[in-house]
Design a protein around this motif. Structure first.
Motif, PDB file in Angstrom:
ATOM      1  N   TRP A 192       0.862  -1.411   0.060  1.00  0.00           N
ATOM      2  CA  TRP A 192      -0.160   0.273   0.189  1.00  0.00           C
ATOM      3  C   TRP A 192       0.755   1.362   0.148  1.00  0.00           C
ATOM      4  O   TRP A 192       0.539   2.225  -0.819  1.00  0.00           O
ATOM      5  CB  TRP A 192      -1.011   0.233   1.301  1.00  0.00           C
ATOM      6  N   THR A 193       2.020   1.363   0.824  1.00  0.00           N
ATOM      7  CA  THR A 193       2.903   2.433   0.943  1.00  0.00           C
ATOM      8  C   THR A 193       3.645   2.691  -0.465  1.00  0.00           C
ATOM      9  O   THR A 193       3.595   3.781  -0.922  1.00  0.00           O
ATOM     10  CB  THR A 193       3.796   2.349   1.872  1.00  0.00           C
ATOM     11  N   SER A 194       3.968   1.793  -1.023  1.00  0.00           N
ATOM     12  CA  SER A 194       4.493   1.759  -2.264  1.00  0.00           C
ATOM     13  C   SER A 194       3.633   2.353  -3.450  1.00  0.00           C
ATOM     14  O   SER A 194       3.982   3.072  -4.224  1.00  0.00           O
ATOM     15  CB  SER A 194       5.156   0.363  -2.811  1.00  0.00           C
ATOM     16  N   ILE A 195       2.368   1.757  -3.317  1.00  0.00           N
ATOM     17  CA  ILE A 195       1.588   2.561  -4.448  1.00  0.00           C
ATOM     18  C   ILE A 195       1.232   3.879  -3.970  1.00  0.00           C
ATOM     19  O   ILE A 195       0.840   4.798  -4.821  1.00  0.00           O
ATOM     20  CB  ILE A 195       0.180   1.533  -4.813  1.00  0.00           C
ATOM     21  N   ALA A 196       0.922   4.141  -2.747  1.00  0.00           N
ATOM     22  CA  ALA A 196       0.359   5.295  -2.155  1.00  0.00           C
ATOM     23  C   ALA A 196       1.464   6.635  -2.395  1.00  0.00           C
ATOM     24  O   ALA A 196       1.381   7.831  -2.752  1.00  0.00           O
ATOM     25  CB  ALA A 196       0.019   5.584  -0.713  1.00  0.00           C
ATOM     26  N   PHE A 197       2.764   6.361  -2.535  1.00  0.00           N
ATOM     27  CA  PHE A 197       3.933   7.331  -2.429  1.00  0.00           C
ATOM     28  C   PHE A 197       4.669   7.041  -3.847  1.00  0.00           C
ATOM     29  O   PHE A 197       5.482   7.643  -4.144  1.00  0.00           O
ATOM     30  CB  PHE A 197       4.655   7.267  -1.158  1.00  0.00           C
ATOM     31  N   LYS A 198       4.227   6.013  -4.610  1.00  0.00           N
ATOM     32  CA  LYS A 198       4.757   5.709  -6.107  1.00  0.00           C
ATOM     33  C   LYS A 198       6.346   5.744  -5.857  1.00  0.00           C
ATOM     34  O   LYS A 198       7.029   6.348  -6.759  1.00  0.00           O
ATOM     35  CB  LYS A 198       4.444   6.643  -6.819  1.00  0.00           C
ATOM     36  N   CYS A 199       6.726   4.843  -5.130  1.00  0.00           N
ATOM     37  CA  CYS A 199       8.137   4.544  -4.768  1.00  0.00           C
ATOM     38  C   CYS A 199       8.451   3.168  -4.193  1.00  0.00           C
ATOM     39  O   CYS A 199       7.396   2.497  -3.463  1.00  0.00           O
ATOM     40  CB  CYS A 199       8.735   5.814  -4.037  1.00  0.00           C
ATOM     41  N   ARG A 200       9.574   2.745  -4.103  1.00  0.00           N
ATOM     42  CA  ARG A 200      10.034   1.432  -3.313  1.00  0.00           C
ATOM     43  C   ARG A 200       9.971   2.301  -1.770  1.00  0.00           C
ATOM     44  O   ARG A 200      10.531   3.150  -1.475  1.00  0.00           O
ATOM     45  CB  ARG A 200      11.389   1.113  -3.722  1.00  0.00           C
ATOM     46  N   THR A 201       9.655   1.481  -0.888  1.00  0.00           N
ATOM     47  CA  THR A 201       9.384   1.599   0.488  1.00  0.00           C
ATOM     48  C   THR A 201      10.944   1.914   0.886  1.00  0.00           C
ATOM     49  O   THR A 201      11.148   2.824   2.123  1.00  0.00           O
ATOM     50  CB  THR A 201       8.959   0.635   1.339  1.00  0.00           C
ATOM     51  N   ALA A 202      12.049   1.106   0.373  1.00  0.00           N
ATOM     52  CA  ALA A 202      13.450   1.616   0.904  1.00  0.00           C
ATOM     53  C   ALA A 202      13.620   2.952   0.518  1.00  0.00           C
ATOM     54  O   ALA A 202      14.498   3.388   1.214  1.00  0.00           O
ATOM     55  CB  ALA A 202      14.163   0.483   0.195  1.00  0.00           C
ATOM     56  N   ASP A 203      13.201   3.360  -0.302  1.00  0.00           N
ATOM     57  CA  ASP A 203      13.445   4.742  -0.734  1.00  0.00           C
ATOM     58  C   ASP A 203      13.053   5.934   0.122  1.00  0.00           C
ATOM     59  O   ASP A 203      13.616   7.166   0.208  1.00  0.00           O
ATOM     60  CB  ASP A 203      12.993   5.398  -1.959  1.00  0.00           C
ATOM     61  N   LEU A 204      12.028   5.311   0.937  1.00  0.00           N
ATOM     62  CA  LEU A 204      11.651   6.403   1.866  1.00  0.00           C
ATOM     63  C   LEU A 204      12.350   6.286   3.220  1.00  0.00           C
ATOM     64  O   LEU A 204      12.332   7.463   4.039  1.00  0.00           O
ATOM     65  CB  LEU A 204      10.073   6.005   2.423  1.00  0.00           C
ATOM     66  N   ALA A 205      13.119   5.412   3.741  1.00  0.00           N
ATOM     67  CA  ALA A 205      14.064   5.281   4.660  1.00  0.00           C
ATOM     68  C   ALA A 205      15.056   6.523   4.968  1.00  0.00           C
ATOM     69  O   ALA A 205      14.888   7.130   6.161  1.00  0.00           O
ATOM     70  CB  ALA A 205      14.811   3.908   4.859  1.00  0.00           C
ATOM     71  N   PRO A 206      15.623   6.987   4.187  1.00  0.00           N
ATOM     72  CA  PRO A 206      16.531   8.028   4.336  1.00  0.00           C
ATOM     73  C   PRO A 206      15.966   9.463   4.632  1.00  0.00           C
ATOM     74  O   PRO A 206      16.281  10.439   5.312  1.00  0.00           O
ATOM     75  CB  PRO A 206      17.642   7.870   3.222  1.00  0.00           C
ATOM     76  N   LEU A 207      14.727   9.448   3.612  1.00  0.00           N
ATOM     77  CA  LEU A 207      14.021  10.696   3.865  1.00  0.00           C
ATOM     78  C   LEU A 207      12.949  11.002   5.078  1.00  0.00           C
ATOM     79  O   LEU A 207      12.779  12.082   5.424  1.00  0.00           O
ATOM     80  CB  LEU A 207      12.935  10.771   2.758  1.00  0.00           C
ATOM     81  N   THR A 208      12.986   9.902   5.910  1.00  0.00           N
ATOM     82  CA  THR A 208      12.080   9.946   7.102  1.00  0.00           C
ATOM     83  C   THR A 208      12.935   9.808   8.188  1.00  0.00           C
ATOM     84  O   THR A 208      12.044   9.566   9.451  1.00  0.00           O
ATOM     85  CB  THR A 208      11.020   8.842   7.042  1.00  0.00           C
TER      86      THR A 208
END
Length: 135
Positions: free
Chosen positions: A60-76
């Motif tokens: 769900w996160t991957s579709i909601a933010f249109k990215c790999r969930t791993a790509d969110l780690a450094p930004l968060t």
């Protein structure tokens, strides 16, 4: 809006299951459609019950933010631009690896989410599922 078919979702799950067997790590594997709705799910024998929801939320996160969930780690991380993102959407946002968008003709039409192993194992299995979608 184009979305993933059930046949495609089953192919993604089959490829993910095959990779999970190769690395000897049973997984919970979820595929969501373009709207973030669960399309298909498999829980391999001996996978963690606690990972069922995590795998679905990774997809769900991957579709909601249109990215790999791993790509969110450094930004968060604390001090970064979207720190606290994981506390939104009733805690459904997953900010570590294992969620991968499924892309057709440049459009995201679904996503796969995998959980039970280490983050690296989850990512490896999710990527294998995503690769099968592209075939």
């Amino acid at each position: 809006m184009e979305s993933i078919s059930l046949e495609d979702a089953r192919r993604v799950i089959a490829a993910a299951e095959k990779k999970a067997e190769e690395i000897d790590c049973p997984m919970d594997i979820a595929v969501v459609d373009a709207g973030g709705n669960l399309k298909a799910f498999a829980r391999m024998d001996e996978s963690f019950v606690g990972s069922i929801g995590i795998s679905i939320d990774k997809a769900w996160t991957s579709i909601a933010f249109k990215c790999r969930t791993a790509d969110l780690a450094p930004l968060t991380q604390s001090g970064e631009s979207i720190f606290g993102l994981n506390t939104t959407n009733s805690g459904r946002v997953i900010i570590f690896g294992g969620g991968v968008p499924l892309v057709r003709d440049g459009n995201i039409v679904g996503a796969v989410g995998v959980s039970t192993g280490t983050v690296d194992q989850d990512m490896e299995v999710a990527e294998a599922g995503a690769a099968a979608f592209g075939q």
